[in-house]
Motif scaffolding. Structure first.
Motif, PDB file in Angstrom:
ATOM      1  N   ASN A   1       0.866  -1.182   0.000  1.00 59.76           N
ATOM      2  CA  ASN A   1       0.000   0.000   0.000  1.00 59.76           C
ATOM      3  C   ASN A   1       0.902   1.232   0.000  1.00 59.76           C
ATOM      4  O   ASN A   1       1.864   1.279   0.757  1.00 59.76           O
ATOM      5  N   PRO A   2       0.611   2.228  -0.805  1.00 60.28           N
ATOM      6  CA  PRO A   2       1.482   3.400  -0.840  1.00 60.28           C
ATOM      7  C   PRO A   2       1.497   4.200   0.459  1.00 60.28           C
ATOM      8  O   PRO A   2       2.406   4.988   0.687  1.00 60.28           O
ATOM      9  N   GLY A   3       0.489   4.017   1.330  1.00 62.81           N
ATOM     10  CA  GLY A   3       0.461   4.788   2.570  1.00 62.81           C
ATOM     11  C   GLY A   3      -0.192   4.011   3.686  1.00 62.81           C
ATOM     12  O   GLY A   3      -0.737   2.920   3.471  1.00 62.81           O
ATOM     13  N   LEU A   4      -0.131   4.572   4.893  1.00 62.72           N
ATOM     14  CA  LEU A   4      -0.733   3.923   6.062  1.00 62.72           C
ATOM     15  C   LEU A   4      -1.797   4.831   6.673  1.00 62.72           C
ATOM     16  O   LEU A   4      -1.880   4.980   7.884  1.00 62.72           O
ATOM     17  N   SER A   5      -2.588   5.432   5.814  1.00 60.45           N
ATOM     18  CA  SER A   5      -3.564   6.417   6.268  1.00 60.45           C
ATOM     19  C   SER A   5      -4.974   5.847   6.212  1.00 60.45           C
ATOM     20  O   SER A   5      -5.446   5.421   5.149  1.00 60.45           O
ATOM     21  N   ILE A   6      -5.658   5.874   7.342  1.00 55.32           N
ATOM     22  CA  ILE A   6      -7.052   5.424   7.365  1.00 55.32           C
ATOM     23  C   ILE A   6      -7.948   6.434   6.641  1.00 55.32           C
ATOM     24  O   ILE A   6      -8.975   6.074   6.074  1.00 55.32           O
ATOM     25  N   TRP A   7      -7.539   7.708   6.589  1.00 51.82           N
ATOM     26  CA  TRP A   7      -8.292   8.681   5.767  1.00 51.82           C
ATOM     27  C   TRP A   7      -8.292   8.242   4.305  1.00 51.82           C
ATOM     28  O   TRP A   7      -9.303   8.325   3.608  1.00 51.82           O
ATOM     29  N   GLU A   8      -7.138   7.764   3.834  1.00 53.82           N
ATOM     30  CA  GLU A   8      -7.053   7.304   2.438  1.00 53.82           C
ATOM     31  C   GLU A   8      -7.836   6.013   2.237  1.00 53.82           C
ATOM     32  O   GLU A   8      -8.408   5.790   1.160  1.00 53.82           O
ATOM     33  N   GLU A   9      -7.855   5.144   3.264  1.00 52.84           N
ATOM     34  CA  GLU A   9      -8.655   3.913   3.143  1.00 52.84           C
ATOM     35  C   GLU A   9     -10.137   4.260   2.985  1.00 52.84           C
ATOM     36  O   GLU A   9     -10.854   3.629   2.211  1.00 52.84           O
ATOM     37  N   MET A  10     -10.589   5.278   3.732  1.00 58.58           N
ATOM     38  CA  MET A  10     -11.994   5.708   3.597  1.00 58.58           C
ATOM     39  C   MET A  10     -12.252   6.191   2.172  1.00 58.58           C
ATOM     40  O   MET A  10     -13.266   5.853   1.555  1.00 58.58           O
ATOM     41  N   ARG A  11     -11.325   6.983   1.649  1.00 56.78           N
ATOM     42  CA  ARG A  11     -11.506   7.522   0.299  1.00 56.78           C
ATOM     43  C   ARG A  11     -11.547   6.395  -0.729  1.00 56.78           C
ATOM     44  O   ARG A  11     -12.406   6.385  -1.628  1.00 56.78           O
ATOM     45  N   THR A  12     -10.638   5.430  -0.601  1.00 61.77           N
ATOM     46  CA  THR A  12     -10.604   4.307  -1.545  1.00 61.77           C
ATOM     47  C   THR A  12     -11.895   3.493  -1.469  1.00 61.77           C
ATOM     48  O   THR A  12     -12.460   3.094  -2.499  1.00 61.77           O
ATOM     49  N   LEU A  13     -12.352   3.256  -0.241  1.00 65.40           N
ATOM     50  CA  LEU A  13     -13.584   2.474  -0.078  1.00 65.40           C
ATOM     51  C   LEU A  13     -14.776   3.182  -0.718  1.00 65.40           C
ATOM     52  O   LEU A  13     -15.623   2.552  -1.363  1.00 65.40           O
ATOM     53  N   ARG A  14     -14.826   4.502  -0.569  1.00 68.16           N
ATOM     54  CA  ARG A  14     -15.923   5.267  -1.199  1.00 68.16           C
ATOM     55  C   ARG A  14     -15.835   5.203  -2.723  1.00 68.16           C
ATOM     56  O   ARG A  14     -16.853   5.127  -3.413  1.00 68.16           O
ATOM     57  N   GLN A  15     -14.607   5.244  -3.239  1.00 70.43           N
ATOM     58  CA  GLN A  15     -14.451   5.135  -4.702  1.00 70.43           C
ATOM     59  C   GLN A  15     -14.875   3.752  -5.179  1.00 70.43           C
ATOM     60  O   GLN A  15     -15.510   3.603  -6.224  1.00 70.43           O
ATOM     61  N   ASP A  16     -14.520   2.723  -4.388  1.00 73.67           N
ATOM     62  CA  ASP A  16     -14.868   1.345  -4.771  1.00 73.67           C
ATOM     63  C   ASP A  16     -16.370   1.103  -4.713  1.00 73.67           C
ATOM     64  O   ASP A  16     -16.909   0.328  -5.501  1.00 73.67           O
ATOM     65  N   TRP A  17     -17.020   1.740  -3.731  1.00 70.92           N
ATOM     66  CA  TRP A  17     -18.451   1.507  -3.502  1.00 70.92           C
ATOM     67  C   TRP A  17     -19.156   2.856  -3.346  1.00 70.92           C
ATOM     68  O   TRP A  17     -19.474   3.278  -2.229  1.00 70.92           O
ATOM     69  N   PRO A  18     -19.438   3.550  -4.449  1.00 64.72           N
ATOM     70  CA  PRO A  18     -20.055   4.892  -4.356  1.00 64.72           C
ATOM     71  C   PRO A  18     -21.403   4.874  -3.643  1.00 64.72           C
ATOM     72  O   PRO A  18     -21.836   5.905  -3.123  1.00 64.72           O
ATOM     73  N   GLU A  19     -22.078   3.714  -3.617  1.00 68.00           N
ATOM     74  CA  GLU A  19     -23.391   3.652  -2.964  1.00 68.00           C
ATOM     75  C   GLU A  19     -23.295   3.565  -1.443  1.00 68.00           C
ATOM     76  O   GLU A  19     -24.304   3.641  -0.747  1.00 68.00           O
ATOM     77  N   LEU A  20     -22.087   3.390  -0.908  1.00 71.00           N
ATOM     78  CA  LEU A  20     -21.927   3.286   0.544  1.00 71.00           C
ATOM     79  C   LEU A  20     -22.247   4.614   1.227  1.00 71.00           C
ATOM     80  O   LEU A  20     -21.807   5.671   0.769  1.00 71.00           O
ATOM     81  N   ASP A  21     -22.953   4.541   2.331  1.00 74.47           N
ATOM     82  CA  ASP A  21     -23.261   5.732   3.127  1.00 74.47           C
ATOM     83  C   ASP A  21     -21.953   6.261   3.738  1.00 74.47           C
ATOM     84  O   ASP A  21     -21.276   5.535   4.469  1.00 74.47           O
ATOM     85  N   PRO A  22     -21.581   7.520   3.475  1.00 73.75           N
ATOM     86  CA  PRO A  22     -20.327   8.052   4.027  1.00 73.75           C
ATOM     87  C   PRO A  22     -20.261   7.976   5.556  1.00 73.75           C
ATOM     88  O   PRO A  22     -19.181   7.784   6.122  1.00 73.75           O
ATOM     89  N   ALA A  23     -21.415   8.102   6.220  1.00 67.61           N
ATOM     90  CA  ALA A  23     -21.418   8.006   7.692  1.00 67.61           C
ATOM     91  C   ALA A  23     -21.004   6.604   8.136  1.00 67.61           C
ATOM     92  O   ALA A  23     -20.342   6.434   9.164  1.00 67.61           O
ATOM     93  N   VAL A  24     -21.391   5.606   7.351  1.00 66.63           N
ATOM     94  CA  VAL A  24     -21.012   4.223   7.685  1.00 66.63           C
ATOM     95  C   VAL A  24     -19.514   4.017   7.442  1.00 66.63           C
ATOM     96  O   VAL A  24     -18.834   3.346   8.219  1.00 66.63           O
ATOM     97  N   VAL A  25     -19.000   4.620   6.393  1.00 63.70           N
ATOM     98  CA  VAL A  25     -17.561   4.518   6.117  1.00 63.70           C
ATOM     99  C   VAL A  25     -16.774   5.141   7.273  1.00 63.70           C
ATOM    100  O   VAL A  25     -15.771   4.575   7.745  1.00 63.70           O
ATOM    101  N   PHE A  26     -17.230   6.294   7.746  1.00 66.36           N
ATOM    102  CA  PHE A  26     -16.550   6.932   8.878  1.00 66.36           C
ATOM    103  C   PHE A  26     -16.645   6.055  10.130  1.00 66.36           C
ATOM    104  O   PHE A  26     -15.673   5.934  10.897  1.00 66.36           O
ATOM    105  N   ALA A  27     -17.802   5.429  10.325  1.00 67.21           N
ATOM    106  CA  ALA A  27     -17.967   4.536  11.486  1.00 67.21           C
ATOM    107  C   ALA A  27     -17.018   3.344  11.395  1.00 67.21           C
ATOM    108  O   ALA A  27     -16.483   2.890  12.414  1.00 67.21           O
ATOM    109  N   MET A  28     -16.790   2.829  10.182  1.00 68.45           N
ATOM    110  CA  MET A  28     -15.840   1.714  10.034  1.00 68.45           C
ATOM    111  C   MET A  28     -14.446   2.129  10.505  1.00 68.45           C
ATOM    112  O   MET A  28     -13.726   1.340  11.113  1.00 68.45           O
ATOM    113  N   ALA A  29     -14.074   3.366  10.189  1.00 70.52           N
ATOM    114  CA  ALA A  29     -12.727   3.844  10.515  1.00 70.52           C
ATOM    115  C   ALA A  29     -12.550   4.136  12.000  1.00 70.52           C
ATOM    116  O   ALA A  29     -11.416   4.320  12.465  1.00 70.52           O
ATOM    117  N   THR A  30     -13.643   4.175  12.725  1.00 68.81           N
ATOM    118  CA  THR A  30     -13.573   4.532  14.148  1.00 68.81           C
ATOM    119  C   THR A  30     -14.098   3.370  15.015  1.00 68.81           C
ATOM    120  O   THR A  30     -13.332   2.502  15.401  1.00 68.81           O
TER     121      THR A  30
END
Ligand SMILES: [Zn+2]
Length: 402
Positions: free
Chosen positions: A317-346
């Protein structure tokens, strides 16, 4: 007792499928004795505080949780923007092993791990589950502002691979690498150990199609790779089934088991994970870099699983950033609720690690160490989570300490 009220225009609790509100406008977090005492609209908490600290233009949020990394591999940082060959897991492992032959001295490895951890801390990571093959790597996370739980990774398909485990003190927390690389007796032995010392069994599961082919049929590129390495043994007959069903047959799946990656799962496996209350860690950045596919997160959520996020290592992985993991996950699954993505990271992460009583949520009882994340001016409530989950490393959180 000093009771400090942290006040901000927004407060994101990290809630994941609970009654707790996701977002509180004009929010406040009352802290004392190193713990969060109360959270709510700031005006309702004002009387209880003897000091108010303003965080203008910010959202208060829990620190991020990284459920899976290997800090001892930080010295072999991946080249940004250069994806690996698509779905060539064994090709990537071969390259990794070649590079490992030229590994620097231990102090250099430890220093690279500490530098990586420092950057994670600066970016707002409060907790990391770190996995290493070398016991010396446990030193990387000692006495750092980010809490690091270290697991010693073991592998080997031969029955004799269990001998090393027996020689380790019981308090040494261990983890099997993966179903294709770790024999059944060793996986069960490590699970037995984690049950005795109250720990977590973390294991890479269903990361590549090659892994599944090997487990199902005992052939393919993974089999060829193991033969080439002299790592396959006739005593390992192969389960003839998928990764999750295999782990369940070994009786190692329960709510203290963390399955990492989970890219190549059938619906029946997702059902099984949910029934066993097993935990899941998604690594979207590493999966993208290695070209192995995307984990079926929508189906997981539909079945009540609450995944956490992990970066895996700088070798994949080019980085160790959970902020970037959230961004990648949103790109992979545009239908995902952003609030749920944030909850996954926390709180998804802290639940996966069994540490949600301390981390991942802004609620009473949790540690009084959290983030103030500057926002673009004028965001509405509907725009907070999209903002937090798409900006990646351009976000500049500040730590708020009790
Ligand atoms: Zn890993």
């Amino acid at each position: 007792m000093n009771r400090v009220l942290h006040r901000a225009p927004w407060l994101a609790t990290g809630s994941f499928g609970t009654d707790l509100p996701l977002l509180i406008a004009n929010g406040g977090g009352l802290v004392a004795d190193g713990r969060i005492q109360a959270v709510g609209p700031w005006a309702s908490l004002r009387q209880a505080a003897n000091q108010v600290i303003e965080h203008e233009g910010c959202v208060l949020a829990p620190g991020l949780v990284n459920c899976h990394t290997h800090l001892e591999l930080a010295w072999m940082a991946a080249v940004p923007g250069v994806p690996a060959a698509t779905d060539d897991m064994t090709g990537w492992i071969r390259k990794l092993l070649v590079r490992r032959k030229d590994a620097p001295d231990e102090p250099v490895i430890l220093a690279a791990g500490r530098a990586a951890l420092a950057s994670m801390a600066q970016a707002g990571t409060i907790m990391v589950l770190d996995i290493g093959n070398d016991l010396a790597s446990a030193a990387i996370g000692k006495n750092q502002p980010t809490r690091v739980n270290f697991l010693l990774e073991m592998l080997g398909l031969a029955v004799s691979a269990s001998n090393r485990l027996a020689a380790l003190p019981l308090e040494m927390a261990c983890t099997p690498h993966a179903p294709y690389s770790t024999g059944p007796a060793l996986i069960q032995g490590i699970k037995q150990r984690s049950r005795l010392n109250g720990g977590l069994l973390s294991i890479h599961v269903a990361e590549s199609a090659e892994e599944i082919r090997f487990l199902m049929n005992g052939d393919g590129p993974m089999m060829n790779f193991l033969l080439e390495r002299g790592a396959w043994t006739p005593s390992f007959t192969g389960p003839g089934t998928d990764a999750v069903t295999y782990l369940d047959r070994l009786q190692v799946l329960d709510r203290h088991t963390l399955c990492v990656h989970c890219v190549h799962l059938r619906d029946s496996e997702i059902d099984l994970l949910a029934r066993r209350q097993a935990k899941v860690c998604l690594c979207p950045g590493s999966n993208r870099h290695l070209g192995v596919g995307r984990a079926p997160v929508m189906a997981m959520l539909q079945r009540g699983l609450r995944p956490g996020l992990g970066t895996d290592s700088l070798a994949s992985n080019p980085g160790l950033s959970i902020w970037e993991e959230m961004r990648t996950l949103r790109q992979d699954w545009p239908e995902l609720d952003p609030a749920v993505v944030f909850a996954m990271a926390t709180s998804g992460g802290s639940q996966a690690l069994g540490l949600d009583r301390l981390y991942g949520l802004l609620t009473p009882g949790r540690t009084a160490r959290f983030l103030a994340v500057p926002l673009r001016a004028g965001l509405s409530s509907d725009e907070i989570f999209p903002y937090l989950t798409t900006l990646g490393d351009s976000l500049r959180p500040r730590w708020v300490e009790g």
